[in-house]
Design a protein around this motif. Structure first.
Motif, mmCIF file in Angstrom:
data_model
loop_
_atom_site.group_PDB
_atom_site.id
_atom_site.type_symbol
_atom_site.label_atom_id
_atom_site.label_comp_id
_atom_site.label_asym_id
_atom_site.label_seq_id
_atom_site.Cartn_x
_atom_site.Cartn_y
_atom_site.Cartn_z
ATOM 1 N N ARG A 258 0.817 -1.202 0.000
ATOM 2 C CA ARG A 258 0.000 0.000 0.000
ATOM 3 C C ARG A 258 0.858 1.262 0.000
ATOM 4 N N PHE A 259 2.031 1.177 0.650
ATOM 5 C CA PHE A 259 2.842 2.366 0.880
ATOM 6 C C PHE A 259 4.246 2.191 0.310
ATOM 7 N N SER A 260 4.965 3.295 0.255
ATOM 8 C CA SER A 260 6.348 3.288 -0.200
ATOM 9 C C SER A 260 7.192 4.071 0.804
ATOM 10 N N GLY A 261 8.506 4.077 0.587
ATOM 11 C CA GLY A 261 9.401 4.835 1.455
ATOM 12 C C GLY A 261 9.388 4.332 2.889
ATOM 13 N N VAL A 262 9.392 5.296 3.826
ATOM 14 C CA VAL A 262 9.435 4.956 5.254
ATOM 15 C C VAL A 262 8.211 4.152 5.660
ATOM 16 N N LEU A 263 7.048 4.490 5.093
ATOM 17 C CA LEU A 263 5.822 3.784 5.458
ATOM 18 C C LEU A 263 5.855 2.320 5.013
ATOM 19 N N ARG A 264 6.664 2.011 3.996
ATOM 20 C CA ARG A 264 6.804 0.620 3.575
ATOM 21 C C ARG A 264 7.418 -0.214 4.701
ATOM 22 N N SER A 265 8.416 0.331 5.367
ATOM 23 C CA SER A 265 9.050 -0.405 6.467
ATOM 24 C C SER A 265 8.080 -0.583 7.628
ATOM 25 N N VAL A 266 7.209 0.412 7.852
ATOM 26 C CA VAL A 266 6.192 0.281 8.900
ATOM 27 C C VAL A 266 5.210 -0.823 8.524
ATOM 28 N N GLU A 267 4.823 -0.857 7.254
ATOM 29 C CA GLU A 267 3.894 -1.881 6.776
ATOM 30 C C GLU A 267 4.481 -3.274 6.972
ATOM 31 N N LEU A 268 5.757 -3.440 6.647
ATOM 32 C CA LEU A 268 6.415 -4.723 6.835
ATOM 33 C C LEU A 268 6.492 -5.097 8.311
ATOM 34 N N ALA A 269 6.762 -4.106 9.139
ATOM 35 C CA ALA A 269 6.885 -4.359 10.579
ATOM 36 C C ALA A 269 5.561 -4.841 11.175
ATOM 37 N N PRO B 164 -7.986 -6.329 -11.955
ATOM 38 C CA PRO B 164 -6.660 -5.763 -11.730
ATOM 39 C C PRO B 164 -6.425 -5.544 -10.241
ATOM 40 N N HIS B 165 -5.193 -5.769 -9.801
ATOM 41 C CA HIS B 165 -4.886 -5.492 -8.395
ATOM 42 C C HIS B 165 -5.040 -3.987 -8.158
ATOM 43 N N PRO B 166 -5.759 -3.585 -7.101
ATOM 44 C CA PRO B 166 -6.017 -2.156 -6.897
ATOM 45 C C PRO B 166 -4.766 -1.307 -6.713
ATOM 46 N N HIS B 167 -3.645 -1.936 -6.316
ATOM 47 C CA HIS B 167 -2.404 -1.179 -6.136
ATOM 48 C C HIS B 167 -1.475 -1.289 -7.341
ATOM 49 N N GLU B 168 -1.952 -1.948 -8.409
ATOM 50 C CA GLU B 168 -1.131 -2.093 -9.613
ATOM 51 C C GLU B 168 -1.950 -1.804 -10.870
ATOM 52 N N LEU B 169 -2.757 -0.758 -10.808
ATOM 53 C CA LEU B 169 -3.594 -0.410 -11.955
ATOM 54 C C LEU B 169 -2.753 0.037 -13.146
ATOM 55 N N ASP B 170 -1.587 0.640 -12.879
ATOM 56 C CA ASP B 170 -0.702 1.059 -13.967
ATOM 57 C C ASP B 170 -0.182 -0.159 -14.736
#
Length: 383
Positions: A135-146, A239-245
């Motif tokens: 869902r997120f990128s950058g710093v928030l990606r690490s929070v999501e993984l955590a 389509p995956h909602p986070h990969e519409l591109d």
């Protein structure tokens, strides 16, 4: 008040992940155990588990079509609140909970903590070690993984459907293998389908996302049609909602040879599946970076269809269990997928009809829901 041996909790109500929970609950009840299920009403309603041993608690569905951002958010919030209330209410009647595809972890983690502090036992059915698309990128990606890692550590036991996923959780997340057990994906019930027709048509079914190599599969079909113009590809799913591109890129690629593709975008209901499968010779499953079980692979095998696929994750174990088809050699590139399609087409269709028929019988025995239910109960009843 009658005590309940185990309570299943999920927000899923349609498609593969929901079917797994619904059929596991049904099988557990049929084994004579008392079981509860907190989840939205199944779609179609024929998949709704029903048994005297089952306590069924309905919560609201999320909005998948229509509505504003606010109405969607309110529908999801109602489901979250309803789930919390039901889980807490059930605590007086059960000690053991199984979570599968729960609400977003921002809501689920506090619930898991409350349950563990109350002395409950939490079992987590893990479909994927990390999301297919973040869902997120950058710093928030690490929070999501955590948050995902924390959910695994809060559980008393993790159930996975493949050895590959177990190994990923051990190697990449530092979890103890003693905390993880493998229970395979059960056999989906579908209407009987006629044998492979010899149409030259292949089927790519499910969520359209990068790790299914949808774009590479499209390009592969275009390559094959240069010498075998009767080959075509049917695509059905969302389509995956986070990969519409990514899906837009796939649509652009199909414009290079529009006659090669038949596309249905949207959720495909149970009752429509046989009409699609009957027209295809094989499923095309060019997965990569994938350690989960493939519900589509299970569906293909039980429908009497071979699979042209990689050995990624659960597909490898399905091939070992008897799934028929052609394995894609090396990474799933347009060239390697095209080579596998050509190898499939070299064999007469009667060859594939024979192998697929035997594979369906083997898989049905290997993926028995009764055996799966007894595995669950073995862990539920463990002191």
């Amino acid at each position: 008040m009658r005590m309940i041996e185990v309570c299943f909790v999920t927000k899923a109500w349609r498609a593969g992940a929901a079917w797994v929970a619904q059929m596991t609950v049904q099988a557990i009840a049929e084994q004579g155990a008392s079981v509860a299920m907190i989840a939205p009403l199944a779609e179609p309603s024929t998949r709704e588990p029903r048994h005297p041993n089952l306590v069924r608690i309905l919560v609201g569905r999320e909005l998948t079509e229509g509505g504003t951002g606010l109405t969607r958010a309110l529908a999801s919030l109602r489901r979250v609140v309803g789930t919390w209330r039901a889980v807490v209410w059930m605590r007086a009647r059960t000690r053991t909970y199984v979570f599968s595809i729960p609400d977003p972890l921002i809501f689920t983690l506090p619930l898991l903590i409350v349950l563990r502090l109350s002395g409950a036992r939490v079992i987590f059915l893990v479909h994927d070690a990390v999301p297919h698309a973040f869902r997120f990128s950058g710093v928030l990606r690490s929070v999501e993984l955590a948050t995902h890692k924390l959910s695994y550590r809060l559980a008393n036991l993790l159930i996975v459907m493949t050895k590959a996923l177990r190994d990923e959780l051990v190697e990449k997340h530092g979890l103890s293998s003693a905390k993880i057990v493998v229970i395979p994906h059960g056999a989906f019930k579908i209407e009987p389908v006629a044998p492979c027709p010899g149409s030259g048509r292949f089927f790519l079914f499910g969520t359209f996302r990068r790790n299914k190599s949808v774009l590479e599969a499209i390009k592969a079909v275009i390559l094959v049609r240069r010498s075998d113009p009767s080959v075509s590809l049917m695509l059905a799913g969302e389509p995956h909602p986070h990969e519409l591109d990514y899906w837009q890129e796939c649509q652009g690629a199909m414009l290079m040879d529009p006659a090669a593709f038949d596309v249905k975008v949207g959720f495909l209901p149970d009752e429509e599946l046989p009409a699609y499968i009957v027209d295809v010779d094989a499923f095309l499953l060019a997965y990569r970076d994938f350690n989960s079980q493939s519900g589509v692979g299970v569906l293909a095998g039980l429908a009497g269809r071979p699979v042209i696929g990689t050995r990624a994750g659960g597909l490898s174990e399905l091939f070992d269990d008897g799934l028929s088809g052609i394995q894609i050699e090396g990474p799933p590139t347009p060239e390697s997928i095209a080579s596998a399609i050509r190898a499939f087409r070299v064999q007469p269709i009667d060859h594939w009809r024979h192998l697929a028929s035997h594979a369906a019988v083997k898989l049905e025995g290997a993926l028995s829901w009764n055996a799966i239910a007894m595995r669950y109960l073995g862990f539920v009843r463990r002191d």
